[in-house]
Structures are given as C-alpha cells and as structure tokens.
Design an enzyme around this catalytic site. Structure first.
Site, mmCIF file in Angstrom:
data_model
loop_
_atom_site.group_PDB
_atom_site.id
_atom_site.type_symbol
_atom_site.label_atom_id
_atom_site.label_comp_id
_atom_site.label_asym_id
_atom_site.label_seq_id
_atom_site.Cartn_x
_atom_site.Cartn_y
_atom_site.Cartn_z
ATOM 1 N N ASP A 194 0.877 -1.160 0.000
ATOM 2 C CA ASP A 194 0.000 0.000 0.000
ATOM 3 C C ASP A 194 0.929 1.228 0.000
ATOM 4 O O ASP A 194 2.132 1.119 0.301
ATOM 5 C CB ASP A 194 -0.949 0.003 1.200
ATOM 6 C CG ASP A 194 -2.145 0.932 0.952
ATOM 7 O OD1 ASP A 194 -2.063 1.774 0.030
ATOM 8 O OD2 ASP A 194 -3.148 0.834 1.681
HETATM 9 C C1 BGC Z 1 -5.014 3.346 -0.009
HETATM 10 C C2 BGC Z 1 -5.124 2.331 -1.139
HETATM 11 C C3 BGC Z 1 -4.990 3.027 -2.459
HETATM 12 C C4 BGC Z 1 -3.664 3.752 -2.489
HETATM 13 C C5 BGC Z 1 -3.387 4.459 -3.798
HETATM 14 C C6 BGC Z 1 -3.781 4.212 -0.150
HETATM 15 O O1 BGC Z 1 -3.840 5.295 0.717
HETATM 16 O O2 BGC Z 1 -5.023 2.687 1.226
HETATM 17 O O3 BGC Z 1 -6.366 1.666 -1.067
HETATM 18 O O4 BGC Z 1 -5.102 2.115 -3.496
HETATM 19 O O5 BGC Z 1 -3.653 4.718 -1.460
HETATM 20 O O6 BGC Z 1 -4.192 5.565 -3.953
#
Ligand code: BGC
Length: 715
Positions: free
Chosen positions: A245
C-alpha cells in the site's frame, strides 16, 4: 510468444540497477518533487526501462470507479470516469453477474484511459460499523465478499487490464492504520479475514495483490514472509505480484525479502523525510548479503510476468474516450439492484401522481460515495431531487425551491466548502430543522407523503465517530424527523426515510417514526434516477443487507475497536474471534434491528420443494422460488450451515451459499441450485482445516433470521 522465456531473457539482460529500479515505483505523481505520470491523476507507476523496451505501467484507484483527474493542465479535453455504487451497495445486490458487468465496465475505462491496473477490489471485512472505509468493502461475511470480488475481478481482467485485490490483511480500521498491530486468532484470521482473498484468488486469479498498512502479530504485512510466501503463494498458488500500500512499512529490503515484489508508490522519503530511498535500502542489503540476488530476481520476474500482459507493454493505443453512456447505464442498473427496502408499512411505492414533499439537505447535496482513494470524478451526479424531477414525480416544488435557495445561501456564508488532503470537499454540516410546526402542518395538508433524506459521508484516513452527526442523528435531524412524522401521520399520510449512507448508523430509536425506510447507500452518479424509479415502483428493490444494523452500538462484538491505548492505539485485538457480524448476533441471540441478509420487496416470494442431497463429495441444495405477489421482482436466497458440535465451537449459522433469481413476473417461478464441496464446510482448528464428522444442518433463508426450510446431511 512464450511469456516465461521472454521474461527469463529480459531478466538476464538487466543490470542490478535496473532490477532494483523495477521493484520500486516512481514515487507519488503530480507533485513538485515528481513528474506527472503517464495518466494524470493515477496513483502510481512503475519505472520505464527504455533500453529494454519495458514501458511504465500505470496504477489507479479504486472500488467505486476509476480515479484519475478529469481536467488536465493545458488541455481542454475532459477525462471523466463513471461513479458506480460503493462496494457495500454492490454487495447488497448479491448478484455475481452484476458484479462482473460492473468490473467489465470499469475495466474498459481503465484500458481506454491508458491505465494498466485498477486498485480494486477491496475485501476487508466490516468488523465494526465505524470503520471509515467500510463503504469501500463489501460485507461482514467472507463468502459474500469473496464471491462479489471474484466476479468483479473476472470482469475487470476480461478487458485485458489487471485488478488488485487489497488490503492484505487484517486492516479493518483507519485509526493509526499505518502502524497499528492487529492481533487475531489464527482461526479468525483464516476463516474471516484471509478467506475472501483465498477464494477470490483461487477463482479469479487477480494479476496483483496489495499488502496492507498495518502490522499483524508485530510485523508489517508487507514484511511478512509467512503471509506473502507461505500462505499466498505456497498454499494458495497466487501467480501475480504483490505491491505495498502507498508508503507502507519501514524497510524496503525486508519487503523484497518477504515476497512483496513492488514497493509503491516508491520514494518513501516523499512522506517520511528521515528515510533513505528504497532503492538505496535494497542496494545496501544486497551489498551486505542480507538480501540475495536470487530473491531480487524472483521479485523482478513476478512483476515482469504480469507486466508483459499489460496494454502498456503491447503499446495499446488507448482512445481516452470510453463509452460513458453505456457505463452510466450499468452504474444505474447496479444501483437499482443494491437498494434495500428496510421497512414498508403500505408506504411504497408511492401512488402514481400523488404529491409528496421531500425534506433533508441530502436531496440536493446527495452523497454519491466516500472520500479518499475510493473517490471518483464523474461528469455529473444526479442528486435525489434532480432524479425525481427528471422522472416527472410530483415533488412539492415550493419545498424543493426552498431547499435550493437555502443551501446556496448557507454555502456562500457560514457553511462554505473547503478542501482536504485528497482534495476532497469538506462540507460543514448544514442545519436540518428548517420548518416550524405550522409550515409542516400546511405541507402535510397539500401532500400525500413525505420523504426525509439522511446523508452521511466518511472516507480514508479517519474512522467514523460515535457521535451525533455521524453514527447518531443530529439534534436537528431528530427534530426534523419528529416534526415531519407528527404532521404527516396526523393526517394519515405516509412518512418515508431515505438513508444515503455508506455504513450503518443508529436507527432503532427513530425507525418507528417512519412507515417506510429505504436504504439507498451511496449509489454513485445515478443516485436520483435510482431513487426515483424505486419509489415510483418502476424498479422493485431486490437488495439485501451485506452487513448487520445492530440495535445499539453497545451490541457490536468488536469492542476493542480501534485498539489500545484508546487515545492513540498501537494494538488492536480482534477479541471477538470468528464471532463477527451475524456470526455473533445469531450465536449469542442478540437481536439486531435489521439482520444480515434482510431486505423487503414490493412482491412476495414463496420458497418450495427444498432438496438437500449428498452426491459423492458434494452437497447439492435446490429449491423453487415463486413470485406470488402482483409485481415483478427478484429474490436473493441464502444457504446457511449449522455444523455439528465437534472439537471446536461453531457459530449457530454461517453463510455457505446464495443466489438470486432472474426478474420473476407474478406467478413465475425459478429453480435454483447451490453446490457445496465438503471443503467449503471446513473450519480451521488452529492448525489446519477440518470438516468435522456428524450431522450438518442446511438452512435455506430469505435472511439470516428468516429461515424458510432446513434439512440435514450426515458427513
Ligand atoms: C489506499 C489504497 C490506495 C492507495 C493508492 C492508499 O492510501 O489505502 O487503497 O489504493 O492509497 O491511492
């Protein structure tokens, strides 16, 4: 073309620097310290290695639709995408075919806007109603979650782009999500939290998986070899690549070592200035011998095996103009299937042509979805009021006009809109108690019914609050509901509540003031059209709850949410074990206000001819569902299993199968079948999966509490 040998050849030509650069993304795009990406507004990209003709691949969110910028600097073009209903609403459809269709539609937008990977679906579990991202997750039940996710992934990937199943694993809250340590029994981890990943990965083979922010048993999930190698690859045979993530974890070399192939977005120092670059961390670990080259090669290969399938790799010439009209129709259709009729005492559908008044600022400021990375940028959102007007319903024009004027006035003064870290709108809560008794009396005289809209929004980075205005109604909302209910009921007129929310709120204390309650969730850009067609009866609601509405928050089993110490949690213990959602409410006989699997219809269904037979290694459950009412409709049926008492304790019932009829005309019937392998009845005893011997009871229900027939099979 032999992909595997192509990949081998590519890797053999790569320098160490190139290999290291490929396992780290290019950093957060669109920032001063980073160039714009290939696709404006995408969440990340892999590096391009020109020498070897490896192009940059693009990654963008999310579960309710593709999130990219709709406006681009120096460009007059528009790059809108479709806002679909949030995942919880999609799951309320219990309709695999619909999820596949939504996946296909999003997949087309991903491909035609030049993106390679959609960062969806999210399959974390509704452990607690206050999780700020529940709207982005399907359900409190692992099977429903898994089935929805699998169909969605198949749909996305049928378009030649990749899906990303996320967040792996045990990430059921936003509070301190980047550091909190989840402690959960291995049984609950396996049966509840890993299960959706396991089923969806086996069935739909997502190209990628995203590890989560949190720790599990003291290690970041992105740094856990047990999760990423032993469970994911060795046990389940996952063949895609794993990405972190965004800015997760604290040690790039450990991530690579553990089996986390790609570090996203890369350049962690953008977020934590004290950190070195990930490339540097990896290089040092290789030099010191802490990370061996073969491991790095494996990670590079895992990424390349998928990259060679992407549109970027084949040089696909995307159009930047997916058919948004077709997708708007799919968004509408999916929304119609996900509306849940929670209460109906001769309130709905409204009589044709009968005038009604609509209360609540949410009729204009309709919430189409939540905020954060799951946000979308559609060309429009049809507000509830606009939808009803467009369909020619007899809304009280004066009341509508009053709301329009009032909201404009309030927003241009004390209640002005500001912007948060995701560039999302922050809208101060508007006053709702805007009519005095005399005004309501007059309105109830000239109208036949009243609608009251209650809206809530939540999003990434923050959990919801156990407060008025969030889990509870505000004083204002309570006054509005009480006033409208009193005035309209005094004249024998119906009062209908419209819930425009992303996760349960407290309803027990006020549900009695309504004759009908419609759960519209956060339905995406077609919101108003969906509502209009359901209340006038041209669409018969067929959604059922994918998550329980507890009677009071005190009944919720996840008491430890969001962890200890309360002011700044560092650990969250999932003490309720497997007793999440209805598994708890049903086993411990705690009556919810609306149970898991519940939802009404404008027609009636009769369940008949149930058959439960053991055939070889399979249990086959079949039944006939007949529409015995006078309106066409669809019915969701559920198969729960009560396992025999054996070595380990079992919930009173667990969802093991479900299905939905086609649209049945009055008098029409359909035969439905669910086939279950013995393995699907297994529990995890702490060490392994076992199917205990004895008598299994199969319960066929219209909800988890409305069981229509049962039968037993000895295994
Ligand atoms: C989130 C993810 C997301 C990623 C990219 C993160 O803050 O937890 O779900 O895909 O950002 O935007």
């Amino acid at each position: 073309m032999n992909l595997e040998s192509d990949v081998e050849i590519l890797v053999s030509k790569m320098t160490l620097e190139e290999k290291i650069s490929l396992v780290v993304g290019v950093g957060m795009l669109d920032r001063k310290d980073n160039p714009k990406g290939r696709v404006s507004g995408a969440a990340g990209e892999t590096v391009e290695i020109e020498r070897l003709k490896i192009p940059a691949a693009s990654f963008a969110d999310g579960p309710a639709g593709l999130r990219i910028h709709h406006d681009r600097e120096g460009d007059t073009g528009k790059y809108h995408t479709t806002a679909f209903p949030v995942e919880t609403m999609l799951a309320s459809s219990w309709n695999r075919t619909m999820l596949r269709k939504v996946g296909e539609a999003m997949g087309r937008e991903v491909r035609e806007y030049g993106v390679d990977f959609l960062l969806a679906p999210a399959v974390n579990i509704h452990r607690n109603p206050l999780c700020g991202r529940n709207f982005e997750y399907y359900s409190e039940d692992p099977l429903l979650t898994a089935e929805m996710a699998a169909s969605f992934i198949e749909g996305v990937q049928s378009q030649g782009v990749g899906a990303c199943i996320k967040h792996f694993v045990a990430n059921e809250q936003e509070t301190n999500r980047m550091t909190v340590d989840t402690v959960v029994s291995e049984r609950a981890l396996r049966e509840i939290y890993l299960k959706p990943f396991e089923i969806a990965i086996r069935k739909a083979k997502p190209w990628t998986l995203m590890s989560s922010y949190n720790k599990l048993y003291g290690s970041y999930t992105s740094q856990s070899r047990w999760l990423l190698m032993e469970i994911l690859r060795e046990e389940w045979g996952f063949e895609g690549f794993v990405m972190t993530d965004w800015f997760a974890g604290d040690d790039a070399a450990k991530q690579i070592e553990a089996g986390n192939d790609l570090i996203m977005p890369g350049k962690s120092f953008q977020n934590s200035p004290q950190r070195k670059s990930e490339c540097e961390e990896i290089r040092l670990a290789i030099e010191s011998g802490d990370l061996d080259l073969d491991t790095l090669d494996e990670r590079v290969k895992a990424i390349l095996r998928i990259l060679v399938r992407t549109p970027a790799f084949s040089g696909y010439e995307y159009s930047n103009s997916p058919d948004l009209d077709v997708n708007a129709a799919i968004s509408y259709e999916a929304g119609c299937e996900g509306v849940v009729l929670l209460k109906n005492e001769s309130a709905l559908p409204l009589s044709a042509g009968a005038p009604f008044a609509v209360f609540g600022t949410g009729q204009i400021e309709t919430v189409r979805g939540g905020t954060g990375s799951g946000e979308t940028h559609p060309a429009y959102t049809v507000s509830l009021l606009e939808g009803m007007e467009e369909r020619g319903l007899a809304v009280d024009k004066e009341v509508a006009e009053f709301y329009r004027r009032k909201i404009e006035e309030l927003r241009s003064a004390d209640y002005s809109i500001s912007y948060g870290m995701w560039n999302e709108e922050i809208r101060p809560r508007l006053p709702e108690d805007l009519f005095d008794e005399a005004a309501l009396d007059e309105l109830s005289n000239r109208n036949e019914a009243a609608l009251v809209v209650i809206s809530r929004i939540s999003g990434e980075g923050r959990d919801r609050r156990l407060e008025k205005g969030d889990y509870y109604l505000t004083e204002d909302e309570s006054k509005l509901i009480a006033g409208v209910s009193k005035a309209f009921r005094k004249r024998g007129k119906r009062v209908i509540g419209i819930l425009n929310i992303g996760s349960p709120i407290e309803v027990e204390s006020w549900a009695g003031l309504f004759d009908g309650i419609l759960l519209l969730w956060q339905p995406g850009q077609e919101a108003g059209r969906i509502l209009a067609d359901v209340i006038c009866g041209s669409v018969n609601p067929s959604g059922k709850l994918p998550t329980t509405f507890p009677r009071t928050y005190e009944d919720v089993p996840s008491r430890s949410f969001p962890g200890e110490p309360a002011d700044n949690p560092s650990v969250v213990s999932y003490d309720e074990g497997i007793y999440v959602g209805y598994r708890y409410y049903e086993t411990f006989r705690v009556k919810p206000v609306f149970e898991f699997g519940f939802g009404l219809s404008y027609t009636d269904f009769e369940y008949s001819d149930p058959e439960i037979i053991l055939e070889g290694e399979e249990v086959i459950i079949s039944l006939i569902i007949k529409n015995t009412g006078s309106t066409a409709g669809k019915e969701v049926f559920q198969v729960y299993v009560k396992a025999p008492k054996g070595k380990i304790d079992k919930p009173r019932l667990e969802l093991r199968g479900f299905g939905k009829t086609d649209l049945l005309q009055p008098g029409e019937e359909e035969k439905l079948t669910v086939r279950l392998s013995k393995e699907e009845l297994a529990s995890f005893d702490g060490y392994r999966w076992i199917v205990e011997q004895g008598e299994y009871e199969f319960l066929i229900g219209a909800s988890s509490r409305n069981i229509r027939s049962t039968g037993k099979v000895r295994l």
